[in-house]
Design a protein around this motif. Structure first.
Motif, PDB file in Angstrom:
ATOM      1  N   GLU A  26       0.822  -1.218   0.000  1.00 56.93           N
ATOM      2  CA  GLU A  26       0.000   0.000   0.000  1.00 56.93           C
ATOM      3  C   GLU A  26       0.851   1.260   0.000  1.00 56.93           C
ATOM      4  O   GLU A  26       0.509   2.249  -0.642  1.00 56.93           O
ATOM      5  N   LYS A  27       1.963   1.231   0.690  1.00 55.95           N
ATOM      6  CA  LYS A  27       2.842   2.400   0.713  1.00 55.95           C
ATOM      7  C   LYS A  27       3.463   2.624  -0.668  1.00 55.95           C
ATOM      8  O   LYS A  27       3.610   3.759  -1.114  1.00 55.95           O
ATOM      9  N   HIS A  28       3.805   1.543  -1.364  1.00 53.42           N
ATOM     10  CA  HIS A  28       4.333   1.664  -2.731  1.00 53.42           C
ATOM     11  C   HIS A  28       3.279   2.305  -3.637  1.00 53.42           C
ATOM     12  O   HIS A  28       3.585   3.208  -4.410  1.00 53.42           O
ATOM     13  N   LYS A  29       2.042   1.831  -3.533  1.00 57.03           N
ATOM     14  CA  LYS A  29       0.965   2.366  -4.370  1.00 57.03           C
ATOM     15  C   LYS A  29       0.708   3.836  -4.064  1.00 57.03           C
ATOM     16  O   LYS A  29       0.509   4.643  -4.974  1.00 57.03           O
ATOM     17  N   GLU A  30       0.712   4.203  -2.795  1.00 53.16           N
ATOM     18  CA  GLU A  30       0.474   5.598  -2.415  1.00 53.16           C
ATOM     19  C   GLU A  30       1.558   6.510  -2.977  1.00 53.16           C
ATOM     20  O   GLU A  30       1.269   7.619  -3.427  1.00 53.16           O
ATOM     21  N   GLU A  31       2.795   6.047  -2.964  1.00 51.02           N
ATOM     22  CA  GLU A  31       3.892   6.862  -3.483  1.00 51.02           C
ATOM     23  C   GLU A  31       3.749   7.091  -4.990  1.00 51.02           C
ATOM     24  O   GLU A  31       3.983   8.191  -5.481  1.00 51.02           O
ATOM     25  N   VAL A  32       3.348   6.061  -5.724  1.00 51.85           N
ATOM     26  CA  VAL A  32       3.132   6.211  -7.168  1.00 51.85           C
ATOM     27  C   VAL A  32       1.954   7.148  -7.427  1.00 51.85           C
ATOM     28  O   VAL A  32       2.012   8.001  -8.319  1.00 51.85           O
ATOM     29  N   LYS A  33       0.886   7.023  -6.638  1.00 52.64           N
ATOM     30  CA  LYS A  33      -0.270   7.922  -6.788  1.00 52.64           C
ATOM     31  C   LYS A  33       0.140   9.367  -6.555  1.00 52.64           C
ATOM     32  O   LYS A  33      -0.263  10.266  -7.306  1.00 52.64           O
ATOM     33  N   LEU A  34       0.926   9.611  -5.513  1.00 49.71           N
ATOM     34  CA  LEU A  34       1.387  10.978  -5.228  1.00 49.71           C
ATOM     35  C   LEU A  34       2.197  11.537  -6.386  1.00 49.71           C
ATOM     36  O   LEU A  34       2.032  12.695  -6.778  1.00 49.71           O
ATOM     37  N   LYS A  35       3.065  10.721  -6.947  1.00 47.82           N
ATOM     38  CA  LYS A  35       3.902  11.153  -8.068  1.00 47.82           C
ATOM     39  C   LYS A  35       3.048  11.498  -9.286  1.00 47.82           C
ATOM     40  O   LYS A  35       3.256  12.524  -9.928  1.00 47.82           O
ATOM     41  N   MET A  36       2.085  10.638  -9.593  1.00 50.50           N
ATOM     42  CA  MET A  36       1.236  10.874 -10.766  1.00 50.50           C
ATOM     43  C   MET A  36       0.303  12.067 -10.552  1.00 50.50           C
ATOM     44  O   MET A  36       0.076  12.847 -11.472  1.00 50.50           O
ATOM     45  N   ASN A  37      -0.234  12.219  -9.355  1.00 47.41           N
ATOM     46  CA  ASN A  37      -1.107  13.364  -9.068  1.00 47.41           C
ATOM     47  C   ASN A  37      -0.321  14.671  -9.103  1.00 47.41           C
ATOM     48  O   ASN A  37      -0.832  15.695  -9.561  1.00 47.41           O
ATOM     49  N   ALA A  38       0.926  14.660  -8.642  1.00 47.71           N
ATOM     50  CA  ALA A  38       1.761  15.866  -8.708  1.00 47.71           C
ATOM     51  C   ALA A  38       2.032  16.239 -10.158  1.00 47.71           C
ATOM     52  O   ALA A  38       2.008  17.424 -10.519  1.00 47.71           O
ATOM     53  N   PHE A  39       2.260  15.245 -11.010  1.00 51.38           N
ATOM     54  CA  PHE A  39       2.466  15.514 -12.430  1.00 51.38           C
ATOM     55  C   PHE A  39       1.208  16.119 -13.045  1.00 51.38           C
ATOM     56  O   PHE A  39       1.279  17.069 -13.815  1.00 51.38           O
ATOM     57  N   VAL A  74       0.061  -1.490 -10.182  1.00 54.31           N
ATOM     58  CA  VAL A  74       1.249  -1.416  -9.328  1.00 54.31           C
ATOM     59  C   VAL A  74       1.205  -2.519  -8.277  1.00 54.31           C
ATOM     60  O   VAL A  74       0.180  -2.775  -7.657  1.00 54.31           O
ATOM     61  N   SER A  75       2.339  -3.158  -8.096  1.00 57.61           N
ATOM     62  CA  SER A  75       2.489  -4.181  -7.056  1.00 57.61           C
ATOM     63  C   SER A  75       3.877  -4.029  -6.446  1.00 57.61           C
ATOM     64  O   SER A  75       4.673  -3.205  -6.880  1.00 57.61           O
ATOM     65  N   SER A  76       4.149  -4.827  -5.448  1.00 56.31           N
ATOM     66  CA  SER A  76       5.489  -4.805  -4.868  1.00 56.31           C
ATOM     67  C   SER A  76       5.933  -6.228  -4.586  1.00 56.31           C
ATOM     68  O   SER A  76       5.118  -7.126  -4.391  1.00 56.31           O
ATOM     69  N   TYR A  79      11.292  -8.666  -0.294  1.00 57.73           N
ATOM     70  CA  TYR A  79      12.509  -9.462  -0.137  1.00 57.73           C
ATOM     71  C   TYR A  79      13.020  -9.406   1.299  1.00 57.73           C
ATOM     72  O   TYR A  79      14.222  -9.420   1.539  1.00 57.73           O
ATOM     73  N   ILE A  80      12.130  -9.329   2.244  1.00 56.88           N
ATOM     74  CA  ILE A  80      12.343  -9.298   3.688  1.00 56.88           C
ATOM     75  C   ILE A  80      13.061  -8.025   4.148  1.00 56.88           C
ATOM     76  O   ILE A  80      12.538  -7.296   4.968  1.00 56.88           O
ATOM     77  N   PHE A  81      14.228  -7.717   3.630  1.00 55.27           N
ATOM     78  CA  PHE A  81      14.979  -6.544   4.072  1.00 55.27           C
ATOM     79  C   PHE A  81      14.704  -5.310   3.230  1.00 55.27           C
ATOM     80  O   PHE A  81      14.984  -4.191   3.644  1.00 55.27           O
ATOM     81  N   PHE A  82      14.188  -5.491   2.036  1.00 56.27           N
ATOM     82  CA  PHE A  82      13.795  -4.397   1.154  1.00 56.27           C
ATOM     83  C   PHE A  82      12.682  -4.907   0.250  1.00 56.27           C
ATOM     84  O   PHE A  82      12.368  -6.093   0.229  1.00 56.27           O
ATOM     85  N   SER A  83      12.044  -4.000  -0.470  1.00 59.75           N
ATOM     86  CA  SER A  83      10.990  -4.385  -1.407  1.00 59.75           C
ATOM     87  C   SER A  83      11.134  -3.560  -2.679  1.00 59.75           C
ATOM     88  O   SER A  83      11.789  -2.522  -2.681  1.00 59.75           O
ATOM     89  N   THR A  84      10.531  -4.048  -3.756  1.00 57.23           N
ATOM     90  CA  THR A  84      10.596  -3.326  -5.022  1.00 57.23           C
ATOM     91  C   THR A  84       9.197  -2.932  -5.472  1.00 57.23           C
ATOM     92  O   THR A  84       8.232  -3.617  -5.178  1.00 57.23           O
ATOM     93  N   THR A  85       9.112  -1.800  -6.168  1.00 58.38           N
ATOM     94  CA  THR A  85       7.860  -1.332  -6.751  1.00 58.38           C
ATOM     95  C   THR A  85       7.837  -1.797  -8.197  1.00 58.38           C
ATOM     96  O   THR A  85       8.770  -1.530  -8.949  1.00 58.38           O
ATOM     97  N   ASN A  86       6.768  -2.491  -8.577  1.00 56.53           N
ATOM     98  CA  ASN A  86       6.654  -3.046  -9.918  1.00 56.53           C
ATOM     99  C   ASN A  86       5.395  -2.531 -10.596  1.00 56.53           C
ATOM    100  O   ASN A  86       4.366  -2.353  -9.947  1.00 56.53           O
ATOM    101  N   VAL A  87       5.475  -2.317 -11.910  1.00 53.89           N
ATOM    102  CA  VAL A  87       4.315  -1.922 -12.707  1.00 53.89           C
ATOM    103  C   VAL A  87       4.159  -2.960 -13.808  1.00 53.89           C
ATOM    104  O   VAL A  87       5.127  -3.298 -14.491  1.00 53.89           O
TER     105      VAL A  87
END
Length: 116
Positions: A26-39, A74-76, A79-87
């Motif tokens: 959810e945090k990954h999705k929110e960050e992408v939404k913020l970026k797209m809304n700012a654009f 968008v998904s993520s 990897y336990i210690f970090f995660s990736t944002t995927n489209v």
């Protein structure tokens, strides 16, 4: 205790902290939404005043479409210690960012894609 013990304890503590603060999808999705809304807002501010009046309704509609699109595309990957944002677009998945210590860092690829 020896220095080696302190090093092992410190490393384990760092790994524990990174695992506990790994951001969720959810945090990954929110960050992408913020970026797209700012654009979108930046694009709306560049238009002339007569287009802005009709743009308010269009802006609200565009934001709801952005939210739906991001939720579906968008998904993520965790990897336990970090995660990736995927489209995922047309069956192809691309990595556009990563999450570490509770923060999301998005790639500059998003800016390039939005400009096109």
């Amino acid at each position: 205790m020896k220095t080696k013990h302190y090093l092992i304890i410190g490393s384990c503590l760092i790994l524990l902290i990174t695992a506990l603060t790994n951001p969720e999808t959810e945090k990954h999705k929110e960050e992408v939404k913020l970026k797209m809304n700012a654009f979108l807002e930046k694009k709306m501010n560049n238009e002339n005043p007569t287009q802005k009046a009709g743009g308010m309704v269009g802006n609200a509609l565009a934001q709801s479409m952005i939210n739906m699109m991001v939720d579906n595309m968008v998904s993520s990957s965790n990897y336990i210690f970090f995660s990736t944002t995927n489209v995922t677009v047309e069956g192809k998945t691309k990595r556009i960012g990563f999450g570490l210590l509770g923060n999301i860092f998005l790639s500059g690829k998003i800016d390039e894609a939005l400009k096109e």
